[in-house]
Design a protein around this motif. Structure first.
Motif, mmCIF file in Angstrom:
data_model
loop_
_atom_site.group_PDB
_atom_site.id
_atom_site.type_symbol
_atom_site.label_atom_id
_atom_site.label_comp_id
_atom_site.label_asym_id
_atom_site.label_seq_id
_atom_site.Cartn_x
_atom_site.Cartn_y
_atom_site.Cartn_z
ATOM 1 N N ARG A 259 100.136 65.974 56.202
ATOM 2 C CA ARG A 259 100.885 66.162 54.964
ATOM 3 C C ARG A 259 102.370 65.876 55.170
ATOM 4 N NH1 ARG A 259 98.970 72.111 53.315
ATOM 5 N NH2 ARG A 259 99.470 72.371 55.523
ATOM 6 N N ILE A 260 102.819 66.007 56.411
ATOM 7 C CA ILE A 260 104.222 65.727 56.723
ATOM 8 C C ILE A 260 104.541 64.255 56.483
ATOM 9 C CG2 ILE A 260 105.942 65.752 58.567
ATOM 10 C CD1 ILE A 260 105.072 68.513 57.416
ATOM 11 N N GLN A 261 103.532 63.389 56.570
ATOM 12 C CA GLN A 261 103.767 61.962 56.320
ATOM 13 C C GLN A 261 104.327 61.738 54.917
ATOM 14 O OE1 GLN A 261 99.916 60.218 57.052
ATOM 15 N NE2 GLN A 261 100.123 60.305 59.275
ATOM 16 N N MET A 262 103.887 62.555 53.954
ATOM 17 C CA MET A 262 104.385 62.422 52.591
ATOM 18 C C MET A 262 105.857 62.823 52.496
ATOM 19 S SD MET A 262 101.156 63.706 50.254
ATOM 20 C CE MET A 262 100.857 65.247 51.122
ATOM 21 N N LEU A 263 106.275 63.765 53.331
ATOM 22 C CA LEU A 263 107.662 64.228 53.305
ATOM 23 C C LEU A 263 108.587 63.317 54.111
ATOM 24 C CD1 LEU A 263 107.207 68.095 53.707
ATOM 25 C CD2 LEU A 263 107.275 66.725 51.620
ATOM 26 N N LYS A 264 108.033 62.606 55.073
ATOM 27 C CA LYS A 264 108.846 61.708 55.882
ATOM 28 C C LYS A 264 108.967 60.309 55.277
ATOM 29 C CE LYS A 264 108.523 63.652 60.523
ATOM 30 N NZ LYS A 264 108.219 63.338 61.936
ATOM 31 N N ALA A 265 108.129 60.012 54.305
ATOM 32 C CA ALA A 265 108.156 58.682 53.684
ATOM 33 C C ALA A 265 109.453 58.471 52.919
ATOM 34 C CB ALA A 265 106.964 58.530 52.750
ATOM 35 N N ASN A 266 109.790 57.214 52.693
ATOM 36 C CA ASN A 266 110.961 56.860 51.897
ATOM 37 C C ASN A 266 110.534 55.788 50.905
ATOM 38 O OD1 ASN A 266 113.705 56.705 51.070
ATOM 39 N ND2 ASN A 266 113.983 54.898 52.351
ATOM 40 N N GLN A 267 110.281 56.195 49.651
ATOM 41 C CA GLN A 267 109.746 55.290 48.643
ATOM 42 C C GLN A 267 110.457 55.470 47.307
ATOM 43 O OE1 GLN A 267 105.623 56.774 48.926
ATOM 44 N NE2 GLN A 267 105.010 54.695 49.446
ATOM 45 N N THR A 268 110.913 54.373 46.755
ATOM 46 C CA THR A 268 111.425 54.373 45.386
ATOM 47 C C THR A 268 110.413 53.603 44.546
ATOM 48 O OG1 THR A 268 113.726 54.441 46.126
ATOM 49 C CG2 THR A 268 113.315 53.700 43.856
ATOM 50 N N ILE A 269 109.568 54.343 43.841
ATOM 51 C CA ILE A 269 108.448 53.760 43.102
ATOM 52 C C ILE A 269 108.723 53.868 41.600
ATOM 53 C CG2 ILE A 269 105.971 53.786 42.721
ATOM 54 C CD1 ILE A 269 106.661 53.252 45.617
ATOM 55 N N MET A 270 108.597 52.776 40.895
ATOM 56 C CA MET A 270 108.811 52.769 39.459
ATOM 57 C C MET A 270 107.486 52.701 38.693
ATOM 58 S SD MET A 270 112.048 52.982 38.703
ATOM 59 C CE MET A 270 112.170 54.167 40.062
ATOM 60 N N PRO A 271 107.358 53.450 37.596
ATOM 61 C CA PRO A 271 106.153 53.411 36.757
ATOM 62 C C PRO A 271 106.279 52.319 35.703
ATOM 63 C CG PRO A 271 107.610 55.133 35.977
ATOM 64 C CD PRO A 271 108.305 54.494 37.167
ATOM 65 N N THR A 272 106.401 51.088 36.139
ATOM 66 C CA THR A 272 106.718 49.979 35.236
ATOM 67 C C THR A 272 105.662 49.785 34.154
ATOM 68 O OG1 THR A 272 107.943 48.877 37.008
ATOM 69 C CG2 THR A 272 107.252 47.516 35.138
ATOM 70 N N VAL A 273 104.379 49.909 34.505
ATOM 71 C CA VAL A 273 103.326 49.699 33.512
ATOM 72 C C VAL A 273 103.443 50.723 32.385
ATOM 73 C CG1 VAL A 273 100.839 49.809 33.108
ATOM 74 C CG2 VAL A 273 101.727 48.594 35.103
ATOM 75 N N LEU A 274 103.648 51.979 32.726
ATOM 76 C CA LEU A 274 103.760 53.014 31.699
ATOM 77 C C LEU A 274 104.984 52.798 30.813
ATOM 78 C CD1 LEU A 274 102.763 56.278 33.628
ATOM 79 C CD2 LEU A 274 101.461 55.136 31.839
ATOM 80 N N THR A 275 106.148 52.663 31.428
ATOM 81 C CA THR A 275 107.373 52.577 30.631
ATOM 82 C C THR A 275 107.433 51.298 29.801
ATOM 83 O OG1 THR A 275 108.548 51.673 32.568
ATOM 84 C CG2 THR A 275 108.707 54.044 32.183
ATOM 85 N N SER A 276 106.906 50.197 30.316
ATOM 86 C CA SER A 276 106.925 48.940 29.564
ATOM 87 C C SER A 276 105.966 48.973 28.376
ATOM 88 C CB SER A 276 106.588 47.759 30.473
ATOM 89 O OG SER A 276 105.267 47.851 30.962
ATOM 90 N N ASN A 277 105.036 49.928 28.391
ATOM 91 C CA ASN A 277 104.102 50.073 27.275
ATOM 92 C C ASN A 277 104.450 51.249 26.364
ATOM 93 O OD1 ASN A 277 101.615 48.112 27.417
ATOM 94 N ND2 ASN A 277 102.096 48.647 29.547
ATOM 95 N N GLY A 278 105.644 51.782 26.545
ATOM 96 C CA GLY A 278 106.143 52.783 25.605
ATOM 97 C C GLY A 278 105.939 54.230 25.988
ATOM 98 N N PHE A 279 105.456 54.507 27.202
ATOM 99 C CA PHE A 279 105.280 55.901 27.609
ATOM 100 C C PHE A 279 106.639 56.530 27.906
ATOM 101 C CE2 PHE A 279 104.618 59.268 30.768
ATOM 102 C CZ PHE A 279 103.675 60.042 30.104
ATOM 103 N N VAL A 280 106.816 57.777 27.471
ATOM 104 C CA VAL A 280 108.076 58.498 27.678
ATOM 105 C C VAL A 280 107.837 59.698 28.593
ATOM 106 C CG1 VAL A 280 109.939 59.788 26.582
ATOM 107 C CG2 VAL A 280 108.951 57.800 25.417
ATOM 108 N N PHE A 281 108.568 59.767 29.690
ATOM 109 C CA PHE A 281 108.508 60.913 30.592
ATOM 110 C C PHE A 281 109.399 62.024 30.046
ATOM 111 C CE2 PHE A 281 107.039 57.530 33.284
ATOM 112 C CZ PHE A 281 106.186 58.131 34.197
ATOM 113 N N HIS A 282 108.861 63.241 29.988
ATOM 114 C CA HIS A 282 109.643 64.359 29.481
ATOM 115 C C HIS A 282 110.399 65.082 30.585
ATOM 116 C CE1 HIS A 282 108.170 64.040 25.380
ATOM 117 N NE2 HIS A 282 106.962 63.880 25.869
ATOM 118 N N THR A 283 109.955 64.917 31.836
ATOM 119 C CA THR A 283 110.642 65.568 32.958
ATOM 120 C C THR A 283 110.912 64.513 34.024
ATOM 121 O OG1 THR A 283 109.413 67.594 32.489
ATOM 122 C CG2 THR A 283 110.590 67.500 34.572
#
Length: 290
Positions: A259-283
């Motif tokens: 599980r530490i692998q998830m904390l040591k990772a360095n990723q900037t991931i964008m939800p391009t499919v959702l946002t380009s289709n009009g999805f709005v993140f509330h948080t």
């Protein structure tokens, strides 16, 4: 709409079932566990046991408009050791093998997967079009899971088929934050690496968005468009603690627990499919997670 949820009694699945029922959808939950225990858990956490149909995989006949597969042993429930890795993988593949034995399945299929598929140590911005070059143990589970899900798609030729790649799911009532409360509060001295996350209600809304929208089949990132640093993630987990966070260096993290692998990772991931289709993140901002 009739939505069938494999793994519907889990953390995300329970929230999703509750939201679907609140919006007057028909919900069927598939389980390998004792039905009375699943019903009790859903009633205790979400007050929905009498509103959802809970059946075993053997009782399922392929009905429904949408099938969402969230099933599998929890990654965060306990330490991911060498011995536990095959348990995590097989608990996911076994469900897909069971579904493959059906004569028919719903026309829309959503398979939950993980952001760890992408390059785990880069400052570059990545989205659904980026290569899946992740090589950690957790990434390998996601690779094999998606490969098996694609085989299921070839078998049934779904009208719409999505690989929902989730970041760390956050909420005060469970998941990563609740698991963190069982450990002494700490922070990382050099914790500036980026960690993809999504608040649980945004995750639920995104899954419902995929149920309803005619988005082309393929991978979909379920992660906030504003990734948090590791320091921000840990602050979010422990901000209500009465104890101060103990600063440590990354090297002191227990390496035997994957599980530490998830904390040591360095990723900037964008939800391009959702946002380009009009999805709005509330948080979007981790500081607003409730």
């Amino acid at each position: 709409m009739h939505v069938v949820i494999a793994g519907g009694s889990g953390y995300v699945g329970g929230h999703l079932a509750q939201s679907l029922i609140d919006q007057h959808n028909q919900v069927t939950i598939l389980t390998q566990s004792d039905i009375s225990q699943v019903a009790s858990r859903l009633e205790k956490k979400h007050k929905i046991s009498s509103s959802a149909s809970i059946i075993t995989y053997d009782e399922y006949n392929g009905e429904g408009d949408v099938l969402i597969n969230l099933a599998g042993e929890s990654l965060g429930a306990k330490a991911i050791t060498t011995r536990r890795l095959p348990v995590l993988l097989n608990s996911r593949l076994d469900v897909l093998d069971r579904l493959s034995q059906q004569m028919v399945l719903p026309p829309v299929f959503i398979q939950a997967s993980a952001i760890s598929l992408y390059n785990e140590n880069t400052d570059e911005v990545q989205d659904e079009s980026s290569p899946c070059t992740g090589s950690s143990d957790i990434s390998n589970i996601a690779h094999k899971l998606e490969e098996r899900a694609r085989q299921l798609n070839e078998q049934f030729n779904f009208k719409r088929f999505y690989l929902a790649r989730l970041g760390i799911v956050l909420s005060r009532d469970g998941g990563f934050i609740k698991k963190s409360s069982m450990t002494p509060p700490f922070t990382i001295i050099h914790g500036t690496n980026k960690i993809p996350f999504i608040e649980v209600h945004d995750a639920v809304n995104a899954l419902q968005f995929l149920c309803q929208k005619e988005i082309p089949s393929g991978p979909v990132n379920l992660t906030s468009p504003k990734p948090a640093t590791l320091k921000e993630l840990l602050h979010c987990c422990y901000k209500h603690s009465r104890l101060p966070q103990i600063p440590i260096i990354t090297g002191l993290l227990k390496l035997g627990d994957r599980r530490i692998q998830m904390l040591k990772a360095n990723q900037t991931i964008m939800p391009t499919v959702l946002t380009s289709n009009g999805f709005v993140f509330h948080t979007q901002d981790i500081n607003n997670v409730q």
